[in-house]
Structure formats: structure tokens, C-alpha cells
Design an enzyme around this catalytic site. Structure first.
Site, PDB file in Angstrom:
ATOM      1  N   LYS A 198     -17.289 -40.772 -28.969  1.00  0.00           N
ATOM      2  CA  LYS A 198     -16.213 -39.825 -29.275  1.00  0.00           C
ATOM      3  C   LYS A 198     -15.353 -40.413 -30.381  1.00  0.00           C
ATOM      4  O   LYS A 198     -14.799 -41.499 -30.246  1.00  0.00           O
ATOM      5  CB  LYS A 198     -15.370 -39.556 -28.023  1.00  0.00           C
ATOM      6  CG  LYS A 198     -14.204 -38.608 -28.319  1.00  0.00           C
ATOM      7  CD  LYS A 198     -13.514 -38.113 -27.066  1.00  0.00           C
ATOM      8  CE  LYS A 198     -12.314 -37.247 -27.429  1.00  0.00           C
ATOM      9  NZ  LYS A 198     -11.633 -36.705 -26.262  1.00  0.00           N
ATOM     10  N   ARG A 208      -5.812 -29.189 -29.180  1.00  0.00           N
ATOM     11  CA  ARG A 208      -4.513 -29.734 -28.772  1.00  0.00           C
ATOM     12  C   ARG A 208      -3.459 -28.634 -28.745  1.00  0.00           C
ATOM     13  O   ARG A 208      -2.503 -28.710 -27.967  1.00  0.00           O
ATOM     14  CB  ARG A 208      -4.130 -30.914 -29.672  1.00  0.00           C
ATOM     15  CG  ARG A 208      -5.081 -32.092 -29.463  1.00  0.00           C
ATOM     16  CD  ARG A 208      -4.831 -33.257 -30.414  1.00  0.00           C
ATOM     17  NE  ARG A 208      -5.857 -34.293 -30.266  1.00  0.00           N
ATOM     18  CZ  ARG A 208      -6.003 -35.324 -31.088  1.00  0.00           C
ATOM     19  NH1 ARG A 208      -5.176 -35.458 -32.120  1.00  0.00           N
ATOM     20  NH2 ARG A 208      -6.954 -36.205 -30.882  1.00  0.00           N
ATOM     21  N   LYS A 220      -5.009 -41.655 -31.931  1.00  0.00           N
ATOM     22  CA  LYS A 220      -5.873 -42.125 -30.843  1.00  0.00           C
ATOM     23  C   LYS A 220      -6.872 -43.183 -31.320  1.00  0.00           C
ATOM     24  O   LYS A 220      -7.889 -43.413 -30.684  1.00  0.00           O
ATOM     25  CB  LYS A 220      -6.575 -40.925 -30.203  1.00  0.00           C
ATOM     26  CG  LYS A 220      -5.608 -39.932 -29.555  1.00  0.00           C
ATOM     27  CD  LYS A 220      -6.326 -38.884 -28.691  1.00  0.00           C
ATOM     28  CE  LYS A 220      -5.335 -38.011 -27.915  1.00  0.00           C
ATOM     29  NZ  LYS A 220      -6.019 -37.104 -26.964  1.00  0.00           N
ATOM     30  N   GLU A 236     -21.704 -48.151 -27.281  1.00  0.00           N
ATOM     31  CA  GLU A 236     -20.967 -47.363 -26.274  1.00  0.00           C
ATOM     32  C   GLU A 236     -21.937 -46.656 -25.329  1.00  0.00           C
ATOM     33  O   GLU A 236     -21.728 -46.616 -24.116  1.00  0.00           O
ATOM     34  CB  GLU A 236     -20.069 -46.327 -26.955  1.00  0.00           C
ATOM     35  CG  GLU A 236     -18.804 -46.887 -27.597  1.00  0.00           C
ATOM     36  CD  GLU A 236     -17.689 -47.149 -26.581  1.00  0.00           C
ATOM     37  OE1 GLU A 236     -17.914 -46.981 -25.369  1.00  0.00           O
ATOM     38  OE2 GLU A 236     -16.591 -47.536 -27.015  1.00  0.00           O
ATOM     39  N   LYS A 251     -19.412 -36.474 -29.927  1.00  0.00           N
ATOM     40  CA  LYS A 251     -18.337 -35.524 -30.193  1.00  0.00           C
ATOM     41  C   LYS A 251     -17.465 -36.019 -31.315  1.00  0.00           C
ATOM     42  O   LYS A 251     -17.114 -37.196 -31.287  1.00  0.00           O
ATOM     43  CB  LYS A 251     -17.510 -35.374 -28.914  1.00  0.00           C
ATOM     44  CG  LYS A 251     -16.271 -34.525 -29.046  1.00  0.00           C
ATOM     45  CD  LYS A 251     -15.512 -34.554 -27.761  1.00  0.00           C
ATOM     46  CE  LYS A 251     -14.244 -33.726 -27.911  1.00  0.00           C
ATOM     47  NZ  LYS A 251     -13.395 -33.821 -26.771  1.00  0.00           N
ATOM     48  N   SER A 277     -13.279 -27.708 -31.172  1.00  0.00           N
ATOM     49  CA  SER A 277     -12.407 -26.598 -31.543  1.00  0.00           C
ATOM     50  C   SER A 277     -12.317 -26.390 -33.060  1.00  0.00           C
ATOM     51  O   SER A 277     -12.397 -25.256 -33.539  1.00  0.00           O
ATOM     52  CB  SER A 277     -11.019 -26.816 -30.947  1.00  0.00           C
ATOM     53  OG  SER A 277     -10.488 -28.061 -31.354  1.00  0.00           O
ATOM     54  N   TYR A 316     -17.603 -23.351 -28.128  1.00  0.00           N
ATOM     55  CA  TYR A 316     -16.768 -22.170 -27.903  1.00  0.00           C
ATOM     56  C   TYR A 316     -17.499 -20.888 -28.319  1.00  0.00           C
ATOM     57  O   TYR A 316     -16.996 -19.799 -28.109  1.00  0.00           O
ATOM     58  CB  TYR A 316     -15.429 -22.320 -28.647  1.00  0.00           C
ATOM     59  CG  TYR A 316     -14.703 -23.577 -28.201  1.00  0.00           C
ATOM     60  CD1 TYR A 316     -13.989 -23.595 -27.014  1.00  0.00           C
ATOM     61  CD2 TYR A 316     -14.804 -24.763 -28.933  1.00  0.00           C
ATOM     62  CE1 TYR A 316     -13.366 -24.749 -26.572  1.00  0.00           C
ATOM     63  CE2 TYR A 316     -14.187 -25.926 -28.508  1.00  0.00           C
ATOM     64  CZ  TYR A 316     -13.464 -25.912 -27.323  1.00  0.00           C
ATOM     65  OH  TYR A 316     -12.866 -27.074 -26.874  1.00  0.00           O
TER      66      TYR A 316
HETATM   67  C1  PBG Z   1      -8.968 -35.011 -24.536  1.00  0.00           C
HETATM   68  C2  PBG Z   1      -9.985 -34.100 -25.100  1.00  0.00           C
HETATM   69  C3  PBG Z   1      -9.955 -33.636 -26.406  1.00  0.00           C
HETATM   70  C4  PBG Z   1     -11.009 -32.741 -26.534  1.00  0.00           C
HETATM   71  C5  PBG Z   1     -11.673 -32.699 -25.306  1.00  0.00           C
HETATM   72  N1  PBG Z   1     -11.032 -33.563 -24.431  1.00  0.00           N
HETATM   73  C6  PBG Z   1      -8.996 -33.872 -27.494  1.00  0.00           C
HETATM   74  C7  PBG Z   1      -8.614 -35.238 -27.846  1.00  0.00           C
HETATM   75  O1  PBG Z   1      -9.311 -36.209 -27.570  1.00  0.00           O
HETATM   76  O2  PBG Z   1      -7.532 -35.365 -28.418  1.00  0.00           O
HETATM   77  C8  PBG Z   1     -11.292 -31.981 -27.785  1.00  0.00           C
HETATM   78  C9  PBG Z   1     -12.124 -30.772 -27.666  1.00  0.00           C
HETATM   79  C10 PBG Z   1     -12.069 -29.870 -28.832  1.00  0.00           C
HETATM   80  O3  PBG Z   1     -11.439 -30.139 -29.879  1.00  0.00           O
HETATM   81  O4  PBG Z   1     -12.678 -28.802 -28.724  1.00  0.00           O
HETATM   82  N2  PBG Z   1      -9.303 -35.963 -23.645  1.00  0.00           N
END
Ligand code: PBG
Length: 327
Positions: A198, A208, A220, A236, A251, A277, A316
């Protein structure tokens, strides 16, 4: 002189029929994981401003949505709760509430649609007053105490009836700890889908907004991966599999299809990819301007995930695509 090649790859593209015969990858509704957002209240759905056509549902309407998804051939959902600000704190206390929104959603779905496979997001950020995926002390995200809460959160989802937990936090050692907690509490059959690769990505922006979970300070980057790195992602994955992950995830999706390919070549567990997203929203934005055909763009992007080696795709577009496939 005119060239007459013996090898003419175009022979296999001559008609719809031959193209379909030699097609290497197909999309089907059961490849998808449907991310669902929900909130407290009744009979209400709110469109997420940065995700046109995507909604946050109250639980009654969420059940309706799950039913529609199932009827379209979709077989799994991934749950994300929108927690009101007044319930947020640094340690994510509300995430462990047996009557919390997430726990109620899991119970309701398993009661009314037990055939739907329910996955849950395990992370602190929707519950954190700091919007981070771990507990904050002196401006730092502290790993090991965060992992303890994540273990308890996963357990509370399992107790509510979740089929699989999906830790999206990127803390070290959380897969092993969650596995241990689930085993000790007699939930050996609750699966773990690890967000193993990730990245610290700008493409999470609209998500968010959906959960009002943007980090209150900083970014992050001390826990999510540097977009410049590939080898690190393989490390990982190896750790998460060794710690007991059933499925590993990459991701975001489209900017990281090389990782989907590398990971699926290298490891013998199913690989999921998350079309996040921002990927959804940018295609919508271009389509709104008339620059892209949305249907064609979504299908082409999804077949790209399959070609790269993903066995599961969180997107989505899942419901839209399932509808197209039905036609
Ligand atoms: C948070 C989380 C995130 C997403 C899924 N779980 C956002 C982040 O890590 O800030 C993002 C999913 C998306 O953007 O569709 N634990």
C-alpha cells in the site's frame, strides 16, 4: 517488392467471433469486491461530493444496496464506516464498541444476506481524532500499541460475523498479531486480506472526503510505501504471507500494475488490487467533460487488472460493470 508475411497476427483479430475465441482474460462479476460506505441515520443516502454516483448509506439502505449487488452477481463487499467526529479519539476507542456502526452493519448484512461475503476495513483512521492509521504520541505514529488495538478491532469484527478482515493500516507485524488473536478466540476461519503493498498515494483523496478521515497533521509516509519502491513491496508480501495472510493486496491499482504482475508471479496466494477512489473520480471527471467514454474506460481499466494478474479487484465501478455484464 510487396512483403507477404506468413505470420499475420491480424488473422486472429478478423471478426468478433475469432477475437472472443482467443481472448486471454475475461471480467466477471464474481471477481469484484464492492467497497461500501455507510453512516448512522435512517432512510438516507448522501452522494460523496468528489465521487460522482457513489453514496454513503444509512444501514437500512445499505441492506438494500447489498441485496442489489448480490442480485447482480457480486459476491463480496468491503465495509467502511463513517464515524462522527465526537466519537473519534487518539486510540480509536469507538472502533471496539460491540454496538458500533461497523459492528451493527456486519451483523445486519450477515442476518439479512448471509450469502454475501463480508470483508471489513481494519484501520484506525476513520476512528482517529488525528486521522492516522495508528496511535499518535509526540507527532509520531507508534507501531506496537496500534497493532494491539488493530487485533482487538479485527476480533470485534469477527465476533459481529465478518468473513474476512482487511487491515489497511501498514503497521508492522499486524497480520501475525491479528492471526494470533483470531486463533486464540476460536475464529480460525475468519480470513485476512492484507493490504501488503500500500503506497502513500494522492489517489486516496476522494476516499478521505467520503469518510472525513484526512490526516490532521503530516502525511502517511512513515507507514505507507514510497511510490518509487518495488522490491520493498515484495518484502512486505513475504512477511504478510508468513504471518498468515490469505490474500495480499496491491493499492492503488492503475499506477501500480507492475506490482500486481510482480506479486502475482512471485507468490502463490490470490492477489487483490484496489482501484482506489482517485482512479474512479478522475475517470468520471474526464467523462463529464466529454473527454472519455466512461463505460469503455472502466472496462478497459478493469481488464488491465486481470491481465496484470489480479484475481480480485476492489473497485467503485463494480456495480456499474456488473450491470453492463448482465446486458
Ligand atoms: C485507510 C484506507 C484508505 C483507503 C482504504 N483504507 C485511505 C488511506 O490510507 O488514507 C483508500 C481507499 C480509496 O482511496 O479508495 N486505512
Amino acid at each position: 517488392m510487396i512483403v507477404h508475411p506468413y505470420s499475420r497476427p491480424r488473422r486472429l483479430r478478423k471478426s468478433e467471433a475469432i477475437r472472443s475465441l482467443v481472448q486471454e482474460n475475461q471480467i466477471s462479476a464474481c471477481d469484484f469486491i464492492v467497497p461500501l460506505f455507510f453512516m448512522d441515520g435512517e432512510n438516507c443516502k448522501e452522494e460523496i461530493s468528489s465521487m460522482p454516483g457513489y453514496f454513503r448509506f444509512t444501514l437500512d439502505l445499505l441492506l438494500q444496496e447489498v441485496k442489489e449487488c448480490y442480485e447482480l452477481g457480486l459476491r463480496s463487499v468491503l465495509l467502511f464506516a463513517k464515524v462522527p467526529d465526537e466519537l473519534k479519539d487518539n486510540t480509536g476507542t469507538e472502533s471496539l464498541n460491540p454496538d458500533g456502526l461497523m459492528q451493527r452493519a456486519i451483523k445486519a448484512i450477515k442476518e439479512f444476506h448471509p450469502e454475501m461475503y463480508v470483508m471489513t476495513d481494519v484501520a484506525l483512521d476513520p476512528y482517529s481524532s488525528n486521522g492516522h492509521d495508528g496511535i499518535v504520541e509526540d507527532g509520531e505514529i507508534i507501531n506496537d500499541i496500534s497493532v494491539e488495538i488493530l487485533g482487538e478491532m479485527a476480533l470485534s469484527h469477527a465476533q459481529a460475523g465478518a468473513d474476512m478482515v482487511a487491515p489497511s493500516d501498514m503497521m508492522d507485524g499486524r497480520i501475525g498479531f491479528i492471526r494470533e488473536v483470531l486463533e486464540e478466540n476460536e475464529f480460525p476461519n475468519v480470513g485476512i486480506m492484507a493490504y501488503s503493498v500500500k503506497y502513500a498515494s494522492c489517489f486516496y483523496g476522494p476516499f478521505r472526503d467520503a469518510l472525513d478521515s484526512a490526516p490532521g497533521f503530516g502525511d502517511k509516509k512513515t507507514y505507507q510505501m514510497d511510490p518509487a519502491n518495488a522490491e520493498e513491496g515484495l518484502r512486505e508480501c513475504a512477511l504478510d504471507i508468513q504471518e498468515g495472510a490469505d490474500i495480499i493486496m496491491v493499492k492503488p491499482g492503475m499506477p501500480y500494475l507492475d506490482m500486481v504482475r510482480m506479486v502475482s508471479d512471485k507468490f502463490e496466494v490470490p492477489v487483490a488490487a484496489y482501484q482506489v477512489s482517485g482512479e474512479y473520480s478522475m475517470m468520471h471527471a474526464a467523462a463529464e467533460k466529454g473527454w472519455l467514454n466512461l463505460e469503455e474506460a472502466m472496462l478497459e481499466s478493469i481488464i488491465g487488472f486481470k491481465r496484470a494478474g489480479a484475481s480480485l479487484i476492489a473497485s467503485y465501478f463494480a456495480k456499474d460493470i456488473a450491470k453492463l455484464l448482465k446486458k
